[in-house]
Write an enzyme that holds these catalytic residues in place. Structure first.
Site, PDB file in Angstrom:
ATOM      1  N   GLY A   1       2.722   2.600  10.695  1.00 44.72           N
ATOM      2  CA  GLY A   1       3.649   3.705  10.453  1.00 44.72           C
ATOM      3  C   GLY A   1       4.393   4.163  11.685  1.00 44.72           C
ATOM      4  O   GLY A   1       5.016   5.227  11.682  1.00 44.72           O
TER       5      GLY A   1
ATOM      6  N   ASN B   1       0.862  -1.186   0.000  1.00 47.65           N
ATOM      7  CA  ASN B   1       0.000   0.000   0.000  1.00 47.65           C
ATOM      8  C   ASN B   1       0.900   1.238   0.000  1.00 47.65           C
ATOM      9  O   ASN B   1       1.473   1.575   1.026  1.00 47.65           O
ATOM     10  CB  ASN B   1      -0.894  -0.052   1.254  1.00 47.65           C
ATOM     11  CG  ASN B   1      -1.709   1.216   1.439  1.00 47.65           C
ATOM     12  OD1 ASN B   1      -1.795   2.049   0.539  1.00 47.65           O
ATOM     13  ND2 ASN B   1      -2.319   1.362   2.620  1.00 47.65           N
ATOM     14  N   TRP B   2       0.993   1.864  -1.153  1.00 46.94           N
ATOM     15  CA  TRP B   2       1.894   3.026  -1.257  1.00 46.94           C
ATOM     16  C   TRP B   2       1.308   4.278  -0.618  1.00 46.94           C
ATOM     17  O   TRP B   2       1.960   5.304  -0.548  1.00 46.94           O
ATOM     18  CB  TRP B   2       2.207   3.305  -2.728  1.00 46.94           C
ATOM     19  CG  TRP B   2       3.094   2.271  -3.357  1.00 46.94           C
ATOM     20  CD1 TRP B   2       3.668   1.197  -2.737  1.00 46.94           C
ATOM     21  CD2 TRP B   2       3.518   2.210  -4.731  1.00 46.94           C
ATOM     22  NE1 TRP B   2       4.420   0.476  -3.632  1.00 46.94           N
ATOM     23  CE2 TRP B   2       4.347   1.074  -4.862  1.00 46.94           C
ATOM     24  CE3 TRP B   2       3.279   3.011  -5.854  1.00 46.94           C
ATOM     25  CZ2 TRP B   2       4.937   0.721  -6.079  1.00 46.94           C
ATOM     26  CZ3 TRP B   2       3.859   2.655  -7.063  1.00 46.94           C
ATOM     27  CH2 TRP B   2       4.682   1.526  -7.175  1.00 46.94           C
ATOM     28  N   LYS B   3       0.055   4.237  -0.237  1.00 46.76           N
ATOM     29  CA  LYS B   3      -0.645   5.408   0.319  1.00 46.76           C
ATOM     30  C   LYS B   3      -0.457   6.586  -0.640  1.00 46.76           C
ATOM     31  O   LYS B   3      -0.479   6.383  -1.844  1.00 46.76           O
ATOM     32  CB  LYS B   3      -0.139   5.688   1.741  1.00 46.76           C
ATOM     33  CG  LYS B   3      -0.199   4.431   2.604  1.00 46.76           C
ATOM     34  CD  LYS B   3      -0.001   4.686   4.056  1.00 46.76           C
ATOM     35  CE  LYS B   3      -0.139   3.365   4.804  1.00 46.76           C
ATOM     36  NZ  LYS B   3      -0.028   3.498   6.227  1.00 46.76           N
TER      37      LYS B   3
ATOM     38  N   GLU C   1      -6.726   4.848   7.921  1.00 40.70           N
ATOM     39  CA  GLU C   1      -6.592   6.261   7.539  1.00 40.70           C
ATOM     40  C   GLU C   1      -7.885   6.761   6.899  1.00 40.70           C
ATOM     41  O   GLU C   1      -8.261   7.923   7.081  1.00 40.70           O
ATOM     42  CB  GLU C   1      -5.375   6.439   6.617  1.00 40.70           C
ATOM     43  CG  GLU C   1      -4.082   6.357   7.423  1.00 40.70           C
ATOM     44  CD  GLU C   1      -2.907   5.690   6.711  1.00 40.70           C
ATOM     45  OE1 GLU C   1      -2.896   5.644   5.471  1.00 40.70           O
ATOM     46  OE2 GLU C   1      -2.000   5.208   7.433  1.00 40.70           O
TER      47      GLU C   1
ATOM     48  N   SER D   1       3.716  -1.829  10.376  1.00 39.22           N
ATOM     49  CA  SER D   1       5.178  -1.835  10.502  1.00 39.22           C
ATOM     50  C   SER D   1       5.818  -3.184  10.178  1.00 39.22           C
ATOM     51  O   SER D   1       6.777  -3.594  10.827  1.00 39.22           O
ATOM     52  CB  SER D   1       5.602  -1.354  11.899  1.00 39.22           C
ATOM     53  OG  SER D   1       5.156  -0.030  12.124  1.00 39.22           O
TER      54      SER D   1
END
Ligand code: PGA
Length: 256
Positions: A174, A9-11, A98, A214
């Protein structure tokens, strides 16, 4: 036997056409011999088409990070699941924390999106997970149960089997703080139990449950060695081709 699935997931960290291509040109050869793990890359919308050009004839699949629950119409700024499907998207991440926390996505919205995705033929990866304060006050299982009830409401048994669940404790996303393999396994088992209660054991045994939060090359192997952890959803470490490839290799090893 459940096939582990690794999602990158590159966000909103990498997402121009050029950036997406560059990373994938590097990444694809590193995992070309992987056959026992499903690998999904989810760039932002702006990177999807160029990402697809690179991965279309490979063992890497394309995912998107969000969609709307309508197919067409006056919904300024939203993205139709049908449009995504037409450009080669196969997986869709739904209900990421998010989205839930910053954009106020409720279980009701996640449920609508989930049903639409399944209807259109996109494969959903639905995220659930507790806040730190909820864990510290002993409410993790209640939170998970509520999210499961709301997000997966009215799903048929077949639809449940097609859905991937990502257990992502929010305090681990994160932050560099990973859940211990035991903490993750406990919740994965609990999720499987809930599915078994609602449907049956066979259904529970078929659903893939990823861990997220993480994940790095250094902790991937031990996490994936747990019986109920079927791969992972990777944020930060999916931005570099080498680290993501090492995580994929760790998942491949876990089933040997
Ligand atoms: P992280 O993100 O690997 O950077 O913790 C995981 C996620 O949000 O899916």
């Amino acid at each position: 036997m459940r096939k582990p699935i690794i999602g990158g997931n590159w966000k909103m960290n990498r997402g121009t056409p050029k950036e997406s291509k560059e990373m994938l040109i590097d990444f694809v050869p590193l995992i070309k011999n992987v056959i026992n793990v499903e690998v999904v890359i989810a760039p932002p919308f702006t990177g999807l088409i160029s990402a697809y050009e690179i991965i279309k004839d490979t063992n890497v699949k394309l995912g998107a990070q969000n969609m709307y629950y309508e197919e067409k119409g006056a919904f300024t700024g939203e993205i139709s699941p049908q449009f995504l499907k037409e450009i080669g998207v196969e997986y869709i991440i739904l209900g990421h924390s998010e989205r839930r926390n910053i954009f106020n996505e409720s279980d009701v919205i996640v449920n609508k999106k989930l049903k639409k995705a399944l209807m259109i033929g996109l494969k959903p990866i639905v995220c659930i997970g507790e806040h730190l304060e909820e864990r510290e006050t002993g409410r993790t299982k209640d939170v998970i149960e509520n999210q499961m009830m709301g997000s997966f409401k009215d799903l048929t048994r077949d639809q449940m089997i097609q859905t991937v669940i990502a257990y992502e404790p929010i305090w681990a996303i994160g932050t560099g703080k990973t859940a211990t393999p035991e903490q993750a396994e406990e919740i994965h088992m609990f999720i499987r139990e809930l599915i078994s209660q609602k449907y049956n054991q066979e259904t529970a045994d078929s659903v893939r449950i990823q861990y997220g939060g993480s994940i790095k090359p250094q902790n991937a192997e031990i996490l994936f060695s747990k019986e109920n952890i079927d791969g992972g959803l990777v944020g930060g470490a999916s931005l570099q081709s080498e680290s993501l490839a090492e995580i994929v290799q760790a998942a491949e090893k876990s089933i040997q």
